[in-house]
Design a protein around this motif. Structure first.
Motif, short mmCIF file in Angstrom:
data_model
loop_
_atom_site.label_atom_id
_atom_site.label_comp_id
_atom_site.label_asym_id
_atom_site.label_seq_id
_atom_site.Cartn_x
_atom_site.Cartn_y
_atom_site.Cartn_z
N CYS A 1 0.92 -1.37 -0.10
CA CYS A 1 -0.03 -0.14 0.02
C CYS A 1 0.93 1.11 -0.16
O CYS A 1 2.02 1.23 0.25
CB CYS A 1 -0.92 0.10 1.25
N SER B 1 -5.10 6.32 1.24
CA SER B 1 -4.43 5.09 1.24
C SER B 1 -4.85 4.52 -0.25
O SER B 1 -5.95 4.75 -0.68
CB SER B 1 -4.99 4.17 2.35
N THR B 2 -3.78 3.83 -0.74
CA THR B 2 -4.30 3.02 -1.66
C THR B 2 -4.06 1.52 -1.20
O THR B 2 -3.21 1.20 -0.42
CB THR B 2 -3.49 3.09 -2.82
N SER B 3 -5.14 0.60 -1.70
CA SER B 3 -5.06 -0.77 -1.38
C SER B 3 -4.47 -1.51 -2.63
O SER B 3 -5.05 -1.65 -3.69
CB SER B 3 -6.14 -1.20 -1.01
N ALA C 1 0.15 -0.62 5.80
CA ALA C 1 0.90 -0.84 4.73
C ALA C 1 1.99 -2.04 5.27
O ALA C 1 2.79 -1.43 6.45
CB ALA C 1 1.73 0.22 4.19
N THR D 1 -3.46 -1.29 -7.66
CA THR D 1 -4.42 -0.64 -6.93
C THR D 1 -5.93 -0.89 -6.88
O THR D 1 -6.44 -0.89 -7.92
CB THR D 1 -4.42 0.95 -6.89
#
Length: 396
Positions: free
Chosen positions: A43, A63-65, A126, A315
């Motif tokens: 992340c 956030s990005t997952s 992360a 992502t």
């Protein structure tokens, strides 16, 4: 009717359970790939708080997952029950009923990966890619590492503030898997804390009185723990994507500030949509092959079909947590809103291109069952469910 389908635990999780129950834990990571399979999602995290930094002076987490495209986030809401606070957050499962596939990393049904509770405590994680800690047994007077899924459940159920969460984390000698945890609360406190096999370290702390920005990627950054990174994950290693994503995040924050734009949900979305370094070849990433280099990550093998045994990562969702309002702003797929470029970027053509805002349930505010399994608000293919209407606010 839509159903959220869970993959069978498979031999990897069965093995991890045996190891957790054993009195003598043996080293069992054979490669970096094995380490990542037993750990957690990749992340990019950003947190900010304080006057002159965020538009309202309140704390925010973005956030990005990043996951294999077949392994997706969906939004769930947990109603308050007894002494447990309610929360809204994201959960990870396979997007199709692939019981033949092991999860790409250790997850538990109902486990929240980022969320905000009804007291206004928010967190996102992360993975910190740490060196495996060789152990031949549990030292006398010490305990086996605590699973992070159990820690995150306690944070969402019991903790009201960043201080509460830090107190919980700092009293646990070892946690598995290792994570950089971004914490924020309704009073504007923000902390970046790192947890894992080698202990706990608070890397950054900010507040309304001490404004600041923090950025986390998939490695330790604190002076106490950065010596325990796997070499391939080091922030200064030019071949991985940790350094370029981190430095790009800082560049974007500075650009916003130079333009006189204080950070808010909209500017966080711009940061989470950034494509700098997208042209770099994902095959060259030593951390995880076929995982890209941009913040909005478009990892691919450039194939006409998705192969689960050699899956690209990218992502699968983007989130902004706003604890003062107890809101999770959620975007399915790429935050940029683009569709898939290649067939191996599974479900990315379903990307929303907007945030939908979900409010954490509080006691007495919602009807329906309390306790037990959380209520699914979206599907793993990005569809809103009828149950979401109880928690859904204005979409951005």
């Amino acid at each position: 009717m839509h159903h959220i389908l869970y993959a069978s635990p498979g031999p990897t999780r069965a093995l991890s359970r045996r190891l957790r129950c054993s009195k003598h834990l043996q080293p069992f990571f054979c490669s970096l790939f094995d380490l990542l399979r037993a750990a957690g999602a990749m992340c990019f995290l950003i947190g900010a708080t304080g006057p002159g930094v965020t538009k309202t002076g309140e704390a925010l987490i973005g956030s990005t997952s990043d996951d294999p495209y077949l392994f997706r986030t969906f939004v769930h809401a947990a109603l308050p029950s007894g002494d447990c606070l309610g929360h809204v957050g994201t959960e990870l499962v396979y997007a199709t009923d692939r019981s033949d596939l092991e999860p790409p990393f250790q997850v538990e049904p109902g486990e929240v990966g980022r969320g905000v509770n009804s007291a206004g405590l928010a967190f996102a994680i992360a993975l910190a890619v740490e060196r495996p800690k060789a152990r031949t047994g549990v030292p006398e007077g010490r305990h086996e590492p605590v699973r992070f899924c159990d820690v995150s459940r306690r944070m969402m159920n019991e903790c009201h503030t960043v201080d509460d969460a830090l107190n919980l984390l700092q009293h646990i000698p070892a946690i598995t898997p290792a994570f950089s945890v971004m914490l924020a609360d309704a009073e504007g406190h923000l902390a970046q804390v790192e947890v894992g096999a080698y202990g706990t370290a608070v890397h950054e702390r900010y507040s309304k009185e001490n404004p600041g920005v923090a950025i986390a990627v998939n490695c330790y950054q604190s002076k106490e723990l950065n010596g325990f990174n796997l070499p391939e994950a080091e922030l200064h290693a030019t071949q991985n994507n940790n350094g370029c994503r981190s430095s790009r995040g800082w560049d974007l924050v500075q650009e916003q500030m130079k333009q006189g734009k204080l950070l808010d949900v909209s500017t966080f979305r711009d940061i989470l949509s950034d494509h700098e370094h997208r042209d770099r070849d994902p095959a060259e990433n030593p951390l995880l092959k076929w995982w890209g280099y941009s913040i909005c990550n478009h990892g691919t093998r450039k194939q006409d079909a998705y192969e689960a045994d050699a899956a690209p990562w990218g992502t699968v969702s983007a989130e902004v947590l706003e604890p003062a309002k107890k809101l999770l702003h959620y975007n399915y797929g790429w935050a940029c809103g683009e569709g898939a470029e290649f067939q191996d970027q599974l479900f990315q053509s379903h990307s929303w291109s907007h945030f939908a805002s979900f409010r954490s349930p509080s006691a007495g505010e919602h009807t329906g069952r309390g306790g037990g399994r959380p209520v699914a608000c979206t599907t793993v293919k990005g569809e809103l469910l009828a149950e979401a209407s109880q928690f859904l606010c204005t979409a951005f």
